[in-house]
Scaffold this motif. Structure first.
Motif, PDB file in Angstrom:
ATOM      1  N   GLY A 180       0.799  -1.223   0.000  1.00  0.00           N
ATOM      2  CA  GLY A 180       0.000   0.000   0.000  1.00  0.00           C
ATOM      3  C   GLY A 180       0.834   1.277   0.000  1.00  0.00           C
ATOM      4  O   GLY A 180       0.329   2.354   0.313  1.00  0.00           O
ATOM      5  N   SER A 181       2.108   1.156  -0.382  1.00  0.00           N
ATOM      6  CA  SER A 181       2.973   2.345  -0.386  1.00  0.00           C
ATOM      7  C   SER A 181       2.554   3.325  -1.473  1.00  0.00           C
ATOM      8  O   SER A 181       2.128   2.918  -2.555  1.00  0.00           O
ATOM      9  N   VAL A 182       2.697   4.605  -1.183  1.00  0.00           N
ATOM     10  CA  VAL A 182       2.472   5.649  -2.189  1.00  0.00           C
ATOM     11  C   VAL A 182       3.704   6.544  -2.238  1.00  0.00           C
ATOM     12  O   VAL A 182       4.579   6.462  -1.371  1.00  0.00           O
ATOM     13  N   GLU A 183       3.751   7.395  -3.269  1.00  0.00           N
ATOM     14  CA  GLU A 183       4.938   8.252  -3.484  1.00  0.00           C
ATOM     15  C   GLU A 183       5.335   9.056  -2.253  1.00  0.00           C
ATOM     16  O   GLU A 183       6.503   9.193  -1.935  1.00  0.00           O
ATOM     17  N   GLU A 184       4.330   9.602  -1.564  1.00  0.00           N
ATOM     18  CA  GLU A 184       4.643  10.506  -0.447  1.00  0.00           C
ATOM     19  C   GLU A 184       5.167   9.783   0.787  1.00  0.00           C
ATOM     20  O   GLU A 184       5.550  10.418   1.762  1.00  0.00           O
ATOM     21  N   ASP A 185       5.201   8.444   0.749  1.00  0.00           N
ATOM     22  CA  ASP A 185       5.703   7.710   1.915  1.00  0.00           C
ATOM     23  C   ASP A 185       7.203   7.878   2.106  1.00  0.00           C
ATOM     24  O   ASP A 185       7.687   7.805   3.239  1.00  0.00           O
ATOM     25  N   THR A 186       7.958   7.996   1.022  1.00  0.00           N
ATOM     26  CA  THR A 186       9.425   8.085   1.141  1.00  0.00           C
ATOM     27  C   THR A 186       9.909   9.233   0.273  1.00  0.00           C
ATOM     28  O   THR A 186       9.867   9.153  -0.957  1.00  0.00           O
TER      29      THR A 186
END
Ligand code: MLT
Ligand code: MN
Length: 310
Positions: A180-186
């Motif tokens: 469920g990772s999205v761009e804004e996670d890292t």
């Protein structure tokens, strides 16, 4: 621009509390070639008086005590810390916020995604919402680092997404292989002073070197880069874990597809590994791997490392 490394180790620190790997043992035994390191964070200032934390480590209290630049200067209550910029919601990067309670005005800069994580965890309300501003930052939109009471640093930060994954404690296995990772996670941070001045990058977590990322960092004056592991399967090989670096969202230091190789030809003036795991042999001053990174032009961050970038 002044930079101080507050903590050079990855999550858990070096030595980690439950780690009996030979590296951790040497650090615990006081071996001078295995200097302990606290968890990953740097602090940045334009004037040496007002400082911004890049990530807030669980070791922040100890880091403040160890660095007089962050000590209160005016009575009765004061801190040179103006704010915190977060690159993800990892435990090693956000839990230090709890150390910053006690009604001190501050600014927290983070993506909407990471601010959402803070908002969903009411323990962070211990940072008095009347005094601690939460300012959303937008990918690719530069902003000036500023304090809560009108201080303006003149330093510009451009946040941008890098390959990575959602924080370990937010992984959702029902959402497929990327949890469920999205761009804004890292995100990573590009920091620059006045036009024509130096430019540096802070990238403590990165899963892959894409050609777009390589082009972006080409020719930089300085980079701090994810030095979590020497090789991808090192934690499994050394019997301390079951995950590879790839599974954790970290590119490894060595090998033809590793960080040293990927950054070899990019003309970056100064390259420093940070966020280093207890198992990584580059932590040891007398290891062959430390020699190899030094010969390739890299430095290994240590707590208290001070850099003037002008
Ligand atoms: C990481 O960098 O992979 C995380 O900090 C791991 C963790 O939360 O322990
Ligand atoms: Mn981490």
């Amino acid at each position: 621009m002044k930079i101080r490394v507050l903590g050079a180790a990855a999550g858990g620190g070096f030595p980690q509390w439950n780690c009996n790997h030979p590296n951790s043992r040497r650090a615990r035994d006081g071996d001078p070639a295995a200097a302990p390191r606290t968890q990953s964070s740097i602090t940045v200032s334009a004037d040496g008086a007002h400082w911004f934390l890049f990530n807030a480590s669980p070791d922040l209290r100890q880091q403040i005590n160890a660095n007089s630049i962050l000590h209160p200067k005016n009575s009765p209550r004061h801190s040179p810390i103006q704010g915190v910029v977060l690159t993800n919601a990892d435990v090693d990067h956000v839990t230090g916020l709890l150390t910053l309670r006690e009604s001190q005005p501050l600014v927290i800069y983070a993506t909407g995604r990471v601010l959402g994580v803070l908002g969903a965890n009411s323990i962070f309300n211990v940072l008095n919402p009347e005094l601690v501003q939460r300012r959303p930052i937008t990918l690719e939109q530069p902003f000036e680092l500023g304090g809560p009471e009108g201080y303006r640093s003149g330093l510009t930060v451009k946040p941008f997404a890098v390959p990575g994954k959602v924080a370990l404690w937010l992984e959702d296995a029902t959402k497929g292989p990327n949890f469920g990772s999205v761009e804004e996670d890292t995100i990573a941070l590009e920091v620059s002073g006045p036009a024509g001045g130096p430019r540096f990058y802070y990238i403590p977590g990165c899963a892959e070197m894409t050609s777009a990322l390589a082009e972006r960092i080409r020719g930089a004056d300085l980079i701090f880069f994810d030095g979590t592991l020497w090789v991808d399967d090192e934690m499994i090989r050394d019997g301390v874990g079951i995950k590879t670096g790839k599974r954790m969202g970290h590119l490894s230091v060595s090998g033809e597809d590793g960080t040293m190789a990927a950054l070899r030809e990019l003309g970056i003036k100064r390259r420093i590994f940070i966020h280093i795991n207890t198992t990584n042999p580059i932590l040891l001053d007398d290891s062959a791997e430390r020699k190899a990174v030094n010969e390739a032009g890299w430095e290994v961050a240590y707590d208290g490392m001070a850099i003037n970038l002008d």
